[in-house]
Design an enzyme around this catalytic site. Structure first.
Site, PDB file in Angstrom:
ATOM      1  CB  CYS A 136      -0.936  -0.005   1.193  1.00  0.00           C
ATOM      2  SG  CYS A 136      -0.049  -0.194   2.740  1.00  0.00           S
ATOM      3  CG  HIS A 215      12.123   2.590   3.249  1.00  0.00           C
ATOM      4  ND1 HIS A 215      12.159   1.341   3.828  1.00  0.00           N
ATOM      5  CD2 HIS A 215      11.828   2.384   1.942  1.00  0.00           C
ATOM      6  CE1 HIS A 215      11.903   0.423   2.910  1.00  0.00           C
ATOM      7  NE2 HIS A 215      11.692   1.029   1.755  1.00  0.00           N
ATOM      8  CG  HIS A 300     -11.052  16.905   3.756  1.00  0.00           C
ATOM      9  ND1 HIS A 300     -12.347  16.841   4.212  1.00  0.00           N
ATOM     10  CD2 HIS A 300     -10.959  18.073   3.053  1.00  0.00           C
ATOM     11  CE1 HIS A 300     -13.011  17.911   3.787  1.00  0.00           C
ATOM     12  NE2 HIS A 300     -12.186  18.671   3.096  1.00  0.00           N
ATOM     13  CG  HIS A 304      -3.844   1.670   3.792  1.00  0.00           C
ATOM     14  ND1 HIS A 304      -4.496   1.348   2.619  1.00  0.00           N
ATOM     15  CD2 HIS A 304      -3.305   0.512   4.242  1.00  0.00           C
ATOM     16  CE1 HIS A 304      -4.364   0.050   2.377  1.00  0.00           C
ATOM     17  NE2 HIS A 304      -3.644  -0.481   3.355  1.00  0.00           N
ATOM     18  CG  HIS A 333     -19.372  -0.977   4.911  1.00  0.00           C
ATOM     19  ND1 HIS A 333     -20.340  -0.927   3.932  1.00  0.00           N
ATOM     20  CD2 HIS A 333     -19.905  -1.693   5.924  1.00  0.00           C
ATOM     21  CE1 HIS A 333     -21.425  -1.576   4.344  1.00  0.00           C
ATOM     22  NE2 HIS A 333     -21.175  -2.050   5.550  1.00  0.00           N
ATOM     23  CG  ASN A 337      -6.415  -3.553   2.267  1.00  0.00           C
ATOM     24  OD1 ASN A 337      -6.002  -2.846   1.345  1.00  0.00           O
ATOM     25  ND2 ASN A 337      -5.623  -4.000   3.230  1.00  0.00           N
TER      26      ASN A 337
HETATM   27  C1  LIG Z   1      -8.001  -8.665  11.509  1.00  0.00           C
HETATM   28  C2  LIG Z   1      -8.799  -7.733  12.407  1.00  0.00           C
HETATM   29  C3  LIG Z   1      -9.977  -7.187  11.592  1.00  0.00           C
HETATM   30  C4  LIG Z   1      -9.346  -8.547  13.599  1.00  0.00           C
HETATM   31  O1  LIG Z   1      -9.977  -7.665  14.444  1.00  0.00           O
HETATM   32  P1  LIG Z   1     -10.209  -7.969  16.014  1.00  0.00           P
HETATM   33  O2  LIG Z   1     -10.538  -6.717  16.682  1.00  0.00           O
HETATM   34  O3  LIG Z   1     -11.178  -9.061  16.152  1.00  0.00           O
HETATM   35  O4  LIG Z   1      -8.805  -8.422  16.463  1.00  0.00           O
HETATM   36  P2  LIG Z   1      -8.316  -9.574  17.346  1.00  0.00           P
HETATM   37  O5  LIG Z   1      -6.987  -9.116  17.722  1.00  0.00           O
HETATM   38  O6  LIG Z   1      -9.281  -9.942  18.431  1.00  0.00           O
HETATM   39  O7  LIG Z   1      -8.201 -10.830  16.348  1.00  0.00           O
HETATM   40  C5  LIG Z   1      -9.166 -11.830  16.136  1.00  0.00           C
HETATM   41  C6  LIG Z   1      -8.439 -13.121  15.862  1.00  0.00           C
HETATM   42  O8  LIG Z   1      -7.542 -12.923  14.775  1.00  0.00           O
HETATM   43  C7  LIG Z   1      -6.215 -13.250  15.168  1.00  0.00           C
HETATM   44  N1  LIG Z   1      -5.308 -12.363  14.461  1.00  0.00           N
HETATM   45  C8  LIG Z   1      -5.408 -11.015  14.348  1.00  0.00           C
HETATM   46  N2  LIG Z   1      -4.404 -10.546  13.585  1.00  0.00           N
HETATM   47  C9  LIG Z   1      -3.660 -11.624  13.217  1.00  0.00           C
HETATM   48  C10 LIG Z   1      -2.500 -11.805  12.431  1.00  0.00           C
HETATM   49  N3  LIG Z   1      -1.911 -10.769  11.824  1.00  0.00           N
HETATM   50  N4  LIG Z   1      -2.008 -13.056  12.261  1.00  0.00           N
HETATM   51  C11 LIG Z   1      -2.635 -14.122  12.837  1.00  0.00           C
HETATM   52  N5  LIG Z   1      -3.756 -14.017  13.576  1.00  0.00           N
HETATM   53  C12 LIG Z   1      -4.248 -12.791  13.780  1.00  0.00           C
HETATM   54  C13 LIG Z   1      -6.197 -13.045  16.675  1.00  0.00           C
HETATM   55  O9  LIG Z   1      -5.156 -13.782  17.277  1.00  0.00           O
HETATM   56  C14 LIG Z   1      -7.550 -13.611  17.023  1.00  0.00           C
HETATM   57  O10 LIG Z   1      -7.477 -15.012  16.899  1.00  0.00           O
HETATM   58  P3  LIG Z   1      -8.175 -16.022  17.909  1.00  0.00           P
HETATM   59  O11 LIG Z   1      -9.634 -15.737  17.816  1.00  0.00           O
HETATM   60  O12 LIG Z   1      -7.804 -17.373  17.388  1.00  0.00           O
HETATM   61  O13 LIG Z   1      -7.603 -15.690  19.249  1.00  0.00           O
HETATM   62  C15 LIG Z   1      -7.952  -6.574  12.959  1.00  0.00           C
HETATM   63  O14 LIG Z   1      -6.992  -7.115  13.847  1.00  0.00           O
HETATM   64  C16 LIG Z   1      -7.260  -5.782  11.895  1.00  0.00           C
HETATM   65  O15 LIG Z   1      -7.846  -4.943  11.189  1.00  0.00           O
HETATM   66  N6  LIG Z   1      -5.959  -6.002  11.756  1.00  0.00           N
HETATM   67  C17 LIG Z   1      -5.132  -5.285  10.801  1.00  0.00           C
HETATM   68  C18 LIG Z   1      -5.152  -5.972   9.490  1.00  0.00           C
HETATM   69  C19 LIG Z   1      -3.971  -5.563   8.684  1.00  0.00           C
HETATM   70  O16 LIG Z   1      -2.847  -5.938   9.019  1.00  0.00           O
HETATM   71  N7  LIG Z   1      -4.155  -4.733   7.620  1.00  0.00           N
HETATM   72  C20 LIG Z   1      -3.095  -4.194   6.858  1.00  0.00           C
HETATM   73  C21 LIG Z   1      -2.904  -5.010   5.651  1.00  0.00           C
HETATM   74  S1  LIG Z   1      -1.428  -4.573   4.841  1.00  0.00           S
HETATM   75  C22 LIG Z   1      -1.891  -3.392   3.744  1.00  0.00           C
HETATM   76  O17 LIG Z   1      -3.004  -3.068   3.617  1.00  0.00           O
HETATM   77  C23 LIG Z   1      -0.802  -2.811   2.969  1.00  0.00           C
HETATM   78  C24 LIG Z   1      -0.598  -3.476   1.652  1.00  0.00           C
HETATM   79  O18 LIG Z   1      -1.446  -3.421   0.784  1.00  0.00           O
HETATM   80  O19 LIG Z   1       0.473  -4.007   1.480  1.00  0.00           O
END
Ligand SMILES: CC(C)(COP(=O)(O)OP(=O)(O)OC[C@H]1O[C@@H](n2cnc3c(N)ncnc32)[C@H](O)[C@@H]1OP(=O)(O)O)[C@@H](O)C(=O)NCCC(=O)NCCSC(=O)CC(=O)O
Length: 395
Positions: A136, A215, A300, A304, A333, A337
């Site tokens: 991203c 970076h 605004h 990301h 929503h 992503n």
């Molecule tokens: C995934 C989520 C929606 C989950 O939300 P929650 O509030 O429920 O979070 P939580 O911590 O209770 O997690 C719920 C369950 O998921 C697991 N969990 C959460 N994150 C994890 C991960 N990275 N790896 C493995 N497991 C994971 C937790 O252990 C838990 O498991 P259990 O239930 O087994 O205990 C949130 O954590 C979130 O938005 N995370 C960020 C996602 C992300 O990294 N986005 C960026 C992408 S990169 C990008 O976008 C850039 C690009 O394009 O390169």
């Protein structure tokens, strides 16, 4: 005359469009999970995991996946991956001098730039750059690259195409960090027309005033936070590490330190400087670093839409109000992503809501609004990805 030639070129964002996927590519939760069950041999303990993530992810019922990923089992052919990219990337080919295409997970020969040059028969002296593997963050890198090229090439237009392609990257294993990627990422893309031509100033929507890039690749944890590799069973996938929040927080801090002096009111800069001196120079353990009020610098925010957790974190760290993260949450929503293009869907959302007023300022590169931007319906039918649903948002 010599002095004039040395002046930095002003870069205008003339306009941008976002890919609006057709409704037949939508993946409502139950439909998505059915597909997941078919192509992943889920172990009993992980059956409920994708459901849990989807329910908490912030994604709605209308996000879309490519045609190949609708097939059961998924059709992960190069031909379909290429078709996906050709559909998502579109331009108006008039007068393009610089072309930058970024796509992290799909790299082929001929390159993505070559595909565009061939399809739209661009002129043979076009300067072209294909960026891969940058996730991203390429949203900023691509615009920064175009900006650099526009400093050298005067009276020129540049097109930036930001997209991601998942067709070849559907994951078939049980690794949770890799399943999360499949749950969050969706098809999308944006085309951004930039120019340094004086004549484009009148019709341009925005002007670039600042650009900050930092970076954190030298930090091992940050380096591994999004990574394409094989899991324990040898299945290829893209993993998202839990430390991504920490890495995002660190990057935010560095960006704040760099961007602060350039955009913040003097009082905020002083407060920030005072806390930094206290903490770093006098090593006062009681001092907490002051987080400047960026609401005083921007009207605004385009944060990301990487996942609900990421937006929550930035909202909390920068002490933003719900309205400041509304465009990010609504983009997550409605479109999911879409990696480097999410911020353009967010900008389009703010425009569609009719909130973009002359002289407003937007992050993440710092854009200043040159004129009141009319929402799509007042704009003679110009394409805005929100045009069929903005009345239903926010949710
Ligand atoms: C995934 C989520 C929606 C989950 O939300 P929650 O509030 O429920 O979070 P939580 O911590 O209770 O997690 C719920 C369950 O998921 C697991 N969990 C959460 N994150 C994890 C991960 N990275 N790896 C493995 N497991 C994971 C937790 O252990 C838990 O498991 P259990 O239930 O087994 O205990 C949130 O954590 C979130 O938005 N995370 C960020 C996602 C992300 O990294 N986005 C960026 C992408 S990169 C990008 O976008 C850039 C690009 O394009 O390169």
């Amino acid at each position: 005359m010599i002095y004039m030639r040395k002046l930095p070129q002003t870069m205008y964002l003339v306009d941008f469009v976002c890919y609006h996927p057709p409704t037949h590519l939508q993946v409502p939760t139950e439909y998505f999970l059915k597909g997941f069950h078919h192509y992943i041999t889920l172990s009993a303990s992980s059956v409920e995991f994708p459901r849990k993530i989807l329910e908490r992810s912030g994604l709605g019922e209308e996000t879309c996946l490519s045609e190949g990923l609708h097939a059961i089992p998924p059709n992960q052919s190069l031909a379909l991956a290429r078709k996906e990219t050709e559909e998502v990337m579109f331009i108006n080919p008039k007068d393009i001098g610089i072309l930058v295409v970024n796509c992290s997970l799909f790299s082929i020969t001929p390159s993505l730039c070559d595909i565009i040059i061939n399809k739209y028969k661009l002129r043979n002296n076009v300067k072209s750059f294909t960026l891969g593997g940058m996730g991203c963050s390429a949203r900023v890198i691509a615009v920064d690259l175009a900006k650099g090229a526009l400093q050298v090439h005067r009276n020129t237009c540049a097109i930036v195409l930001s997209t991601e392609n998942l067709t070849l990257r559907a994951y078939h294993g049980n690794n949770k960090s890799m399943m999360i990627t499949s749950c969050l990422f969706r098809i999308g893309g944006a085309a951004i027309l930039l120019s340094n031509k004086n004549k484009d100033k009148r019709q341009a929507k925005y002007k670039l005033v600042q650009m900050v890039r930092t970076h954190h690749g030298s930090d091992d944890e940050a380096y591994k936070s999004v990574s394409h590799h094989e899991d324990e069973a040898g299945e290829l996938g893209v993993s998202l590490s839990k430390s991504i929040m920490r890495a995002a927080g660190e990057t935010l801090k560095t960006n704040i330190t760099t961007l602060g002096p350039l955009v913040l009111p003097f009082g905020e800069q002083l407060r920030f400087l005072y806390s930094m001196v206290n903490k770093k120079l006098f090593k006062n353990p009681k001092t907490r670093m002051y987080i400047p009020d960026f609401k005083l610098a921007f009207e605004h925010f385009c944060i990301h839409a990487g996942g609900r957790g990421i937006i929550d974190e930035v909202e909390k760290n920068l002490k933003l109000y719900p309205v400041h993260v509304e465009a990010s949450r609504m983009t997550l929503h409605r479109f999911g992503n879409t990696s480097s293009s999410t911020i353009w869907y967010e900008l389009a959302y703010i425009e569609a809501k009719g909130r973009m007023r002359k002289n407003d300022r937007c992050n993440s590169a710092v854009w200043i609004v040159l004129k009141n931007v009319k929402p799509y319906f007042a704009n003679g039918g110009k394409c805005n990805p929100w045009e069929d649903c903005i009345h239903r948002y926010h949710v």
